[in-house]
Design an enzyme around this catalytic site. Sequence first.
Site, PDB file in Angstrom:
ATOM      1  N   VAL A  40       0.841  -1.201   0.000  1.00 39.07           N
ATOM      2  CA  VAL A  40       0.000   0.000   0.000  1.00 39.07           C
ATOM      3  C   VAL A  40       0.883   1.260   0.000  1.00 39.07           C
ATOM      4  CG1 VAL A  40      -1.892   1.210   1.132  1.00 39.07           C
ATOM      5  CG2 VAL A  40      -1.795  -1.272   1.249  1.00 39.07           C
ATOM      6  N   HIS A 123       6.978   3.660   9.915  1.00 36.82           N
ATOM      7  CA  HIS A 123       6.296   3.320  11.157  1.00 36.82           C
ATOM      8  C   HIS A 123       7.360   3.080  12.214  1.00 36.82           C
ATOM      9  CE1 HIS A 123       2.931   2.262  13.512  1.00 36.82           C
ATOM     10  NE2 HIS A 123       2.674   1.045  13.084  1.00 36.82           N
ATOM     11  N   GLU A 243     -28.219   7.757   6.678  1.00 37.05           N
ATOM     12  CA  GLU A 243     -28.188   8.622   7.852  1.00 37.05           C
ATOM     13  C   GLU A 243     -26.990   8.317   8.761  1.00 37.05           C
ATOM     14  OE1 GLU A 243     -29.281  11.840   8.883  1.00 37.05           O
ATOM     15  OE2 GLU A 243     -30.923  11.027   7.686  1.00 37.05           O
TER      16      GLU A 243
HETATM   17  N1  NAD Z   1      -0.959   0.856   4.579  1.00 39.99           N
HETATM   18  C1  NAD Z   1      -0.725   2.154   4.730  1.00 39.99           C
HETATM   19  O1  NAD Z   1      -1.291   3.008   4.030  1.00 39.99           O
HETATM   20  C2  NAD Z   1       0.309   2.645   5.730  1.00 39.99           C
HETATM   21  C3  NAD Z   1       0.255   3.990   6.181  1.00 39.99           C
HETATM   22  C4  NAD Z   1       1.308   4.480   6.971  1.00 39.99           C
HETATM   23  C5  NAD Z   1       2.340   3.624   7.330  1.00 39.99           C
HETATM   24  N2  NAD Z   1       2.334   2.322   6.918  1.00 39.99           N
HETATM   25  C6  NAD Z   1       3.474   1.473   7.259  1.00 39.99           C
HETATM   26  O2  NAD Z   1       4.197   1.218   6.046  1.00 39.99           O
HETATM   27  C7  NAD Z   1       4.773  -0.099   6.083  1.00 39.99           C
HETATM   28  C8  NAD Z   1       4.263  -0.909   4.909  1.00 39.99           C
HETATM   29  O3  NAD Z   1       2.888  -1.132   5.108  1.00 39.99           O
HETATM   30  P1  NAD Z   1       1.899  -1.563   3.921  1.00 39.99           P
HETATM   31  O4  NAD Z   1       0.516  -1.475   4.496  1.00 39.99           O
HETATM   32  O5  NAD Z   1       2.231  -0.809   2.704  1.00 39.99           O
HETATM   33  O6  NAD Z   1       2.315  -3.076   3.760  1.00 39.99           O
HETATM   34  P2  NAD Z   1       1.513  -4.269   3.046  1.00 39.99           P
HETATM   35  O7  NAD Z   1       0.808  -5.075   4.067  1.00 39.99           O
HETATM   36  O8  NAD Z   1       0.699  -3.692   1.952  1.00 39.99           O
HETATM   37  O9  NAD Z   1       2.714  -5.180   2.504  1.00 39.99           O
HETATM   38  C9  NAD Z   1       3.819  -4.635   1.774  1.00 39.99           C
HETATM   39  C10 NAD Z   1       4.598  -5.691   1.038  1.00 39.99           C
HETATM   40  O10 NAD Z   1       5.040  -6.737   1.872  1.00 39.99           O
HETATM   41  C11 NAD Z   1       5.238  -7.855   1.017  1.00 39.99           C
HETATM   42  N3  NAD Z   1       5.348  -9.063   1.840  1.00 39.99           N
HETATM   43  C12 NAD Z   1       4.415  -9.530   2.722  1.00 39.99           C
HETATM   44  N4  NAD Z   1       4.874 -10.662   3.306  1.00 39.99           N
HETATM   45  C13 NAD Z   1       6.115 -10.880   2.793  1.00 39.99           C
HETATM   46  C14 NAD Z   1       7.109 -11.856   3.022  1.00 39.99           C
HETATM   47  N5  NAD Z   1       6.927 -12.831   3.902  1.00 39.99           N
HETATM   48  N6  NAD Z   1       8.275 -11.783   2.320  1.00 39.99           N
HETATM   49  C15 NAD Z   1       8.466 -10.777   1.421  1.00 39.99           C
HETATM   50  N7  NAD Z   1       7.567  -9.819   1.165  1.00 39.99           N
HETATM   51  C16 NAD Z   1       6.423  -9.860   1.856  1.00 39.99           C
HETATM   52  C17 NAD Z   1       4.036  -7.828   0.099  1.00 39.99           C
HETATM   53  O11 NAD Z   1       4.337  -8.488  -1.110  1.00 39.99           O
HETATM   54  C18 NAD Z   1       3.855  -6.314  -0.130  1.00 39.99           C
HETATM   55  O12 NAD Z   1       4.557  -5.899  -1.272  1.00 39.99           O
HETATM   56  C19 NAD Z   1       4.400  -0.657   7.454  1.00 39.99           C
HETATM   57  O13 NAD Z   1       5.433  -0.332   8.341  1.00 39.99           O
HETATM   58  C20 NAD Z   1       3.130   0.098   7.817  1.00 39.99           C
HETATM   59  O14 NAD Z   1       2.867   0.159   9.199  1.00 39.99           O
HETATM   60  C21 NAD Z   1       1.347   1.819   6.133  1.00 39.99           C
HETATM   61 MG    MG Z   2      -0.699   2.131  11.176  1.00 41.01          MG
END
Ligand code: NAD
Ligand code: MG
Length: 347
Positions: A40, A123, A243
Site C-alpha cells: 500500500v 512506522h 443517515e
Molecule cells: N498501509 C498504509 O497506508 C500505511 C500507512 C502508513 C504507514 N504504513 C506502514 O508502512 C509499512 C508498509 O505497510 P503496507 O501497508 O504498505 O504493507 P503491506 O501489508 O501492503 O505489505 C507490503 C509488502 O510486503 C510484502 N510481503 C508480505 N509478506 C512478505 C514476506 N513474507 N516476504 C516478502 N515480502 C512480503 C508484500 O508483497 C507487499 O509488497 C508498514 O510499516 C506500515 O505500518 C502503512
Molecule cells: Mg498504522
Amino acid sequence: MAKINFGGVVEDVVTREEFPLEKARQVLADETIAVIGYGVQGPGQALNMKDNGLNVIVGQRKGKTYDKAVADGWVPGVNLFEIEEALQKGTIICYLLSDAAQIEMWPTVKKYLTAGKSLYFSHGFGITYKEKTGIIPPADVDVFLAAPKGSGTSLRRLFVEGKGLNSSFAVYQDATGKAREKCIAMAIGVGSGYLFETDFYKEVTSDLTGERGTLMGAIQGIFAAQYEVLRENGHSPSEAFNETVEELTQSLMPLVAENGMDWMYANCSTTAQRGALDWWRPFKEATKPVFEKLYNSVKTQAEAARSIDLNSKPDYRVKLEAELAELHDSEMWRAGAAVRSLRPERS
Ligand SMILES: NC(=O)c1ccc[n+]([C@@H]2O[C@H](COP(=O)([O-])OP(=O)(O)OC[C@H]3O[C@@H](n4cnc5c(N)ncnc54)[C@H](O)[C@@H]3O)[C@@H](O)[C@H]2O)c1
Ligand SMILES: [Mg+2]
Ligand SMILES: CC(C)(O)[C@@H](O)C(=O)O
Ligand SMILES: [Mg+2]
C-alpha cells in the site's frame, strides 16, 4: 523550522517552502533509494519519489504485486528487482514490507546494511518493539522514519492532484551526521505536505491508537451501533445507511475537512445544532473510558504482542479472511455497496 501555533501550543514544523523539493533532490542526489515492498505505501511513495525526480528502485518478490509494479511502469532489471538485488543496490533502504514481514526478512536486510547506508521506515513499530521484532540495526547506518498520516492510496492520489498528506518524521540513529537532512528530504520526496517531528515511540503509540480508534475501529463501532438501532426501530437499510455513513462521507466530512467541525456546528439547521451540542458530551463520556483502555493496551505493548503473535500463526490468513468477510457481508456494508452504486457519478 517554522513555528506554528496549534491552538495555543507552538510547535516547530517543516513546510515545503523552507525545505523545497529542489533541496530534497540535492540532498538525495547521490542516493539510490530502494523501496522494499510494493503493498500500500510502497507504490504511493515509490511513484511519488520517481515523479519528483529521485533515483528510485523497487524490490519486490515475484507474484501478483510484482506484476502490479510492472503494470505501474517499473521495468524489471532497470528499476524493479527481486528484494535481495534491490537491497544490494540501494543506499537508502525503505523498509515498506508489512510490519510482520519486516520481522521475517530482517536477517536478510541486515546483511546489506553496510556502513553509511540508511534504513528508512514509515512506522515506529519494528524499532520500538525491537525486543519482540529482533530489528536492531547496525550502529554505522542512519535510521529514520517518515510516516505519512494516511493510506498509501491517498498519498498517491493527493500527489497526482498537486496536494499532499502530512507526515511525521523522526531520527532514531545518526551515524553519518546527515540523518536528519536525509530524513526530511525523504519525507518531502514521498510527497508530504507539512512535516511534524516525533520519535519512534510516539509515532507508533499514536498511530496504533488512531487506527484502532477514531480512524477505523471506533468509527466502525459507532457506525454499526447507530445502524443497528435505526434498523431495530423499523428504518430501511437505505435510510439507516444514508443517515449513518453516506451523508457523513459525502456531505459533512468534506465540509469538516475544509472548515472544521466548529464551522459545521455553526452551519447546520438550528435543530441539528441544538441536538449535536447536547449529545456530543454523552458520546465523549461513554467512549473516553474505551479510548483510555485502548491507549493502555498500546502502552503496555499488548497490541504489538497481539499483532506479532497472531501474524505468525499458520492459520492467521484464513481466519483473517473470515473476519474480513464478516464485515464485507454485513447488511450495513452490503447496503453501502448498493448506495455507492447509485451515486450519480457512477451511473
Ligand atoms: N498501509 C498504509 O497506508 C500505511 C500507512 C502508513 C504507514 N504504513 C506502514 O508502512 C509499512 C508498509 O505497510 P503496507 O501497508 O504498505 O504493507 P503491506 O501489508 O501492503 O505489505 C507490503 C509488502 O510486503 C510484502 N510481503 C508480505 N509478506 C512478505 C514476506 N513474507 N516476504 C516478502 N515480502 C512480503 C508484500 O508483497 C507487499 O509488497 C508498514 O510499516 C506500515 O505500518 C502503512
Ligand atoms: Mg498504522
Ligand atoms: C492508513 C493508516 C491506518 O493510517 C496506517 O496507520 C496503517 O497502518 O495502515
Ligand atoms: Mg497511520
